[in-house]
Design a protein around this motif. Structure first.
Motif: not given
Length: 726
Positions: A607-609, A624-625, A505-508, A601-602
């Motif tokens: 937001a995620s860690k 967690m993904d 995914a582009k977000e990753f 990050s956001s």
């Protein structure tokens, strides 16, 4: 004295090691209490065990040492040259070198282990763990002759249960259900066909001297019996020079259900309920659970009582496991008995609140089983996931190598990490590739499964391939969640469990790019501090420009595809990242927790860690993904030089020892022809030619060791015109 001195020279002097503190991972025993003694304990028969020698390595050795320390019993470890710095050596009170890395010269050497037992003091018991000498009748008998307590059953029980035909005869006589079949001398076609009809189709035709699936056929109707019988006979004759056949009832898509039993020297035998070990690959278990899903209390009672009859039939003492095949209607049949502690014993401990190793030591010393059958109660549900160094996408090929990064979920009373390795250790090519066992408990199966998946996501390893993502896929499969397990589960659901790789995914990809940028900034900040020159152009990586926003182009590698990312450094410290036709607003920072680096990050407001590790040319993201690996492309001339590639050759799939070499320089081979046989991780692997050609050079001789991805042979470069003419 001379003999003892010689042994001391061979084994090296005893090395005392400071005990490394580890979390207490065992559930507190329920329903009974033993008075702990600081050095040794007395038994009803007058025996004392002041020391226990663990004739094993890795996680089971560490497991036994933990219980020994809890009981106040000193522990003695043995180790090979490859295990000199291993965790079990550090944990033990004493440790002795017993030989080179190959197990035949170390962990399988009965004489060396007996000598260590004699040297390390009186009243030593030997705990064999599992594997190696644990089910060796001669070793158990040798311990008895030398007056050493063997933490296991009598040699006669090991012998009787080790011979499949003998064990089935004993079980049948004891009233234990066995698979119906014919094992007689009359080998006429008519006799075999009549017994197949009596047993009822489907049946299994098996070579009496068979193994590895040779001479084995499944027959589903009488009309195909003759053809399959003749085929099985031909294969058996060719493979074993013996075409004698037996007939057995075939159990379609069976479950593998086993029962934990315990016996003592006073004739008492109890069962501690069942475990389901159906989900397997390469005929090896991968996820076990207790109790078995969907098994009703009345079936559970019948299973346990049958297992007790089996143990009593061979006067069993200590921990043992009676294994059954179970069909879809919950009919069960004896398969075999493992006369040792099982790898998956922790799930039984979790649902019964017992310490089975403590039971082993006390019963070996002559005590009675601490609980009656009525006092053993079942509570909740437990799973065990075996974490292996292997590549599920390459037919579960085992691997070896360094554990560059290793972080695990936090251990507590409901989560256990059974392992024998730490960060920085290596998974050795000489032994089993299991890294650890993750064991979880909860009040019911669904809660335990949720906890298992959550804990697997927190088990992060960098340095070699592991099966963690596969375990996540497996534990999340709808059929597994429903408890519909059987021994063909992985082959049946192979496509869903091992799908073709999807693009990330582009977000990753944005997170990976951000992590790389922030790591660059961290390096610059360190340089600024070291040089004490805050105005140095080499100490700035914020991309600040007068009147304009700095932009740069980055390229990351997603699998085999390069991904272009246009990054703009915004004045507020955020970043705009364009991938193809989509733009993302990205900001974040790095933080450190418990020796790990996290990326906070956001991406477009989400937001995620994520745990971030950048090693060599790879960015690792753990969340967690799941886990993601993103490559950092390097110039072709650098990648070729660093990898040591040989044009057109064959490479080692893993680190291992070259057992056989079939080719030499000048030989002409076809694609698929065997080149070499490599032994690694207790398995044999045939290296085949990747293409047709002429061997120019062979780089390894028989007996030599090759590292993973090392070139094994080199092919002659053939003229393109000649290839086209051919």
């Amino acid at each position: 004295m001379a003999a003892a001195s010689a042994v001391l020279v061979l084994l090296v002097a005893a090395e005392r090691h400071r005990w490394q503190r580890v979390p207490r991972l065992l559930l507190p025993p329920r329903g009974w209490a033993w008075k702990q003694r600081t050095r040794k304990y007395a038994t009803t028969t007058g025996k004392n065990i002041s020391k226990v020698l663990i004739a094993n390595r890795g996680e089971i050795a560490c497991r036994v040492i933990r219980t020994a320390k809890k009981m106040g019993v000193q522990s003695v470890a043995v180790y090979s040259e490859a295990d000199r710095n291993s965790m079990h050596v550090d944990m033990a009170d004493e440790a002795y070198l017993i030989g080179p890395a190959p197990s035949q010269q170390s962990y399988l050497s009965m004489e060396k282990i007996i000598q260590v037992a004699k040297i390390s003091a009186a009243q030593v018991a030997i705990h064999p763990g599992y594997g190696f000498l644990s089910e060796n009748m001669e070793f158990a008998e040798l311990c008895k002759q030398e007056g050493i307590i063997f933490v296991g059953p009598p040699s006669s029980a090991i012998r009787d249960m080790g011979i499949k035909s003998t064990s089935k005869s004993i079980m049948a006589a004891a009233g234990v259900p066995v698979v119906e079949g014919y094992h007689g001398e009359d080998q006429s076609d008519q006799c075999l066909k009549e017994h197949a009809r009596t047993v009822g189709y489907p049946v299994m035709i098996k070579a009496v001297c068979g193994g590895g699936g040779k001479g084995m056929r499944i027959v589903r109707s009488e009309k195909e019996f003759q053809e399959q019988l003749e085929s099985a006979r031909r294969e058996a004759k060719k493979s074993f020079n013996d075409d004698a056949m037996l007939i057995e009832k075939f159990v379609d898509t069976p479950r593998h259900v086993e029962v934990q039993v315990f016996g003592d020297h006073h004739g008492n035998v109890v069962y501690l309920f069942e475990r389901d070990c159906s989900v397997q690959r390469r005929h090896q278990k991968i996820i076990e659970e207790a109790p078995g899903p969907g098994i009703k209390p009345e079936v559970r009672k019948k299973l346990g009582e049958a297992a007790v009859r089996a143990a009593k039939a061979v006067n069993y003492v200590g921990a043992g496991t009676v294994e059954f095949i179970m069909d879809s209607k919950h009919n069960f049949y004896f398969m075999e008995m493992n006369t040792r502690l099982q790898v998956e014993h922790p799930v039984t401990e979790m649902i019964t609140g017992t310490d089975l190793v403590e039971w082993q030591l006390r019963i070996a010393a002559g005590e009675k089983i601490p609980l009656s059958q009525e006092e053993i109660t079942l509570r909740g549900h437990a799973f065990e996931a075996r974490i292996y160094a292997e590549d599920p996408n390459n037919n579960f090929m085992p691997g070896a190598g360094p554990l560059v990064h290793l972080s695990t979920p936090r251990a507590d009373l409901t989560t256990r990490i059974e392992t024998g390795v730490r960060q920085g250790d290596e998974v050795s090519m000489h032994y089993d590739p299991m890294i650890a066992k993750l064991v979880v408990w909860a009040a019911d199966r669904q809660a335990a499964l949720t906890k298992l998946k959550y804990s697997l996501r927190q088990y992060n390893i960098v340095g070699l391939h592991t099966n963690i993502d596969f375990l996540l896929s497996l534990s999340g499969h709808p059929e597994f969640e429903a408890g519909n397990v059987h021994t063909d589960f992985i082959p049946q659901h192979h496509k869903e469990l091992l799908p073709d790789r999807k693009t990330t995914a582009k977000e990753f990809l944005c997170q990976a790019a951000l992590g790389l940028i922030l790591k660059e900034k961290a390096v610059s900040d360190v340089f600024k501090i070291q040089t004490q020159d805050q105005y140095s152009p080499f100490a700035s990586s914020n991309g600040r420009r007068l009147n304009i926003c700095y932009s740069r182009n980055m390229t990351l590698r997603d699998g085999k595809n390069n991904v272009a990312i246009a990054v703009t450094y915004n004045r507020d410290g955020s970043y705009s990242m364009q991938i193809e036709d989509k733009t993302f607003h990205v900001l974040g920072d790095l933080c450190s927790e418990e020796d790990c680096t996290y990326l906070k990050s956001s991406v477009n407001g989400v937001a995620s860690k994520t745990k971030l590790i950048i090693l060599e040319n790879t960015i690792y993201l753990f969340s967690m993904d799941g886990s993601i690996q993103i490559g950092i492309p390097v110039p072709q001339y650098l990648s070729s030089a660093s990898s040591g590639e040989t044009q057109g050759g064959a490479v080692a799939p893993m680190t291992g020892t070259i057992e056989k070499v079939f080719v030499k320089a000048g030989d002409r081979v076809k694609a698929g022809d065997p080149l070499m046989v490599m032994i690694a991780m207790k398995m044999e692997h045939t290296i085949k030619a990747p293409k047709e050609g002429t061997i120019k050079k062979v780089f390894y001789k028989e007996g030599s060791q090759a590292n993973r991805h090392a070139p094994l042979v080199e092919f002659e470069e053939e003229d393109s015109d000649r290839r086209e003419a051919d």
